[in-house]
Design an enzyme around this catalytic site. Structure first.
Site, mmCIF file in Angstrom:
data_model
loop_
_atom_site.group_PDB
_atom_site.id
_atom_site.type_symbol
_atom_site.label_atom_id
_atom_site.label_comp_id
_atom_site.label_asym_id
_atom_site.label_seq_id
_atom_site.Cartn_x
_atom_site.Cartn_y
_atom_site.Cartn_z
ATOM 1 N N LYS A 107 46.502 41.535 33.295
ATOM 2 C CA LYS A 107 46.692 41.730 31.862
ATOM 3 C C LYS A 107 48.142 41.499 31.436
ATOM 4 O O LYS A 107 48.406 41.266 30.269
ATOM 5 C CB LYS A 107 46.199 43.114 31.439
ATOM 6 C CG LYS A 107 44.674 43.204 31.481
ATOM 7 C CD LYS A 107 44.149 44.500 30.901
ATOM 8 C CE LYS A 107 42.638 44.468 30.785
ATOM 9 N NZ LYS A 107 41.971 44.557 32.112
HETATM 10 C C1 LIG Z 1 40.636 44.109 32.413
HETATM 11 C C2 LIG Z 1 40.358 43.842 33.849
HETATM 12 C C3 LIG Z 1 39.265 43.033 34.276
HETATM 13 C C4 LIG Z 1 38.267 42.462 33.297
HETATM 14 O O1 LIG Z 1 38.787 41.412 32.514
HETATM 15 P P1 LIG Z 1 38.023 40.934 31.198
HETATM 16 O O2 LIG Z 1 38.910 39.945 30.563
HETATM 17 O O3 LIG Z 1 37.842 42.169 30.358
HETATM 18 O O4 LIG Z 1 36.718 40.368 31.608
HETATM 19 C C5 LIG Z 1 39.110 42.777 35.627
HETATM 20 N N1 LIG Z 1 39.950 43.318 36.535
HETATM 21 C C6 LIG Z 1 40.994 44.096 36.187
HETATM 22 C C7 LIG Z 1 41.859 44.670 37.240
HETATM 23 C C8 LIG Z 1 41.235 44.395 34.839
HETATM 24 O O5 LIG Z 1 42.269 45.185 34.504
#
Ligand SMILES: *Cc1c(COP(=O)(O)O)cnc(C)c1O
Length: 427
Positions: A107
């Site tokens: 993220k």
């Molecule tokens: C947010 C997140 C996901 C999922 O990603 P999306 O874009 O919501 O599908 C997967 N793994 C981790 C570690 C995350 O923080």
């Protein structure tokens, strides 16, 4: 470049700053760019050899063509000053590690770009980023906006429901970051945030916007690392046209990959790799979309029962389910399988994987993928799952170890809307 809402057949266009500060379109849809720029892959491959930031800058220039070139360059270079690595476990197992940023989850790629870009687009005046989190989003957003002029970040998180590591990442920054520890659960936090966005009186006094994954500025830059992963994989294997496995929850990540493919990235398609929350894999199989309450799993950042980005996914494939099925294969697995996978990767390859990335590994193996999976978080962020499964404790990266030692600062509030609006007014 202008932007339109997935729900608007007339395609009314919005500027970048309008789309970014609204987050969600006025009709409840998600924003998409009016056209998809076509990139020069020879150029992308050459730039990827230089650095991630060089490649990302070229791609950002194709999309954000009305942002001042110097400012855009500053945003990109400042956002992407951390490593990104392709790991090879064997000739058939490669993973793109997206967890070397400050909060050790992928993220960071969206949140850091969004933070800096918001600073650039903000035409003066105080802006408050208001967000509810169950853990990962809050820390990425806090770090992404930390120190951005004119912006304050208010993060609501449920008391006792986020890990100590996650709490440390959100509450030890200070400055323009204001964590609120809510006596309630995540749903309470989300309800309180939503009610602030509906409070017209408050919104005339305080300018608020959100930073969740539906926001265009968080979503679009997530398409860039697909290009980088492609270049690295191609160079390492000598093969072409990979399939990319994406551990998914709210489907921002996977749909950003679909966008990259439409910009001209030569990848075969994707595997939507989910935990027990399998609405999308089920949809790909049955063509029935049945949103439901999420179930809790050991890969909790993927516990989403009604993914927001499903609308973008459908829009990008022209609402044609068979086209989508041609491009995306579905996969889901249980907690038991995830824990076994963590043990297996460690025992066979000496590699520690977090539970989310382990879903990617499992899908790659079981679906005989020729390509790579995305690793979305550092194993140390989920030590409480990784350690009992693998039998060893992942080593904490220095920045995480330091955050745990620092003093935590937050404000306690009850799960009541009045307390939140009072806080925002007095801040
Ligand atoms: C947010 C997140 C996901 C999922 O990603 P999306 O874009 O919501 O599908 C997967 N793994 C981790 C570690 C995350 O923080």
């Amino acid at each position: 470049m202008k932007y339109f809402s997935t729900r608007d057949k007339s395609r009314k266009l919005f500027s970048l700053s309008d789309a970014a500060f609204m987050g969600l379109a006025p009709d409840g849809g998600l924003f998409l760019p009016e056209r998809i720029p076509q990139v020069d892959m020879k150029r992308v491959e050459a730039l990827a050899e230089q650095s991630y930031a060089d490649m990302a800058l070229y791609l950002a220039q194709q999309i954000f063509d009305d942002v001042d070139a110097e400012l855009l360059e500053r945003v990109v270079r400042d956002a992407y000053d951390f490593p990104i690595e392709m790991r090879c476990l064997n000739n058939k197992l490669h993973t793109l590690e997206l967890f070397h940023g400050p909060t050790h989850a992928f993220k960071d790629f969206g949140a850091r770009f969004m933070g800096r870009m918001t600073g650039v687009l903000n035409d003066g005046g105080e802006l408050v980023i208001l967000t509810a989190t169950s853990g990962d989003t809050g820390s990425a957003v806090a770090h992404g906006f930390y120190g951005v002029k004119g912006v304050r970040v208010v993060i609501l998180y449920p008391d006792g429901k986020v890990s100590p590591l996650q709490e440390a990442q959100m509450t030890t920054l200070g400055g323009n970051i204001h964590p609120l520890k809510v006596r309630g659960n995540f749903d309470d936090c989300q309800r309180m945030v939503k009610s602030m966005f509906r409070d017209e009186a408050l919104r005339t006094e305080v300018r608020i916007t959100s930073a969740n994954s539906i926001n265009l500025l968080r979503w679009l830059p997530q398409s860039f690392y697909y290009f980088y992963g492609y270049c690295m994989w191609k160079r390492m294997t000598g093969r072409d046209n990979p399939e990319v496995v994406v551990p998914s929850g709210n489907y921002g990540n996977l749909t950003a990959g679909m966008f990259a493919r439409r910009m001209g990235l030569p990848i075969r398609g994707f595997v939507a790799a989910s935990n027990a929350n399998d609405v999308v894999p089920e949809f790909l199989q049955t063509q029935l979309y049945r949103p439901r309450a999420s179930v809790q799993t050991v890969a909790n950042a993927m516990d989403v029962g009604d993914p927001s980005n499903f609308e973008r996914m459908m829009q990008l494939c022209g609402e044609d389910v068979s086209a989508l099925r041609f491009e995306v294969r579905g996969f889901s697995c249980s907690d038991e399988e995830i824990k076994q996978a963590i043990a297996e990767i460690y025992n066979k390859y000496g590699y520690l994987s977090d539970p989310h990335s382990a879903v990617g590994y499992l899908a790659t193996k079981q679906m005989d993928v020729d390509g790579f999976w995305l690793s979305t978080a550092h194993a140390a962020k989920f030590g409480e799952v990784v350690e009992p499964s693998a039998g060893v404790a992942p080593e904490l990266p220095v920045s995480l170890a330091e955050a745990v030692m620092k003093e935590r600062n937050f404000v306690n509030i009850d799960a009541q809307e009045e307390q939140l609006s009072a806080f925002l007014r007095e801040m």
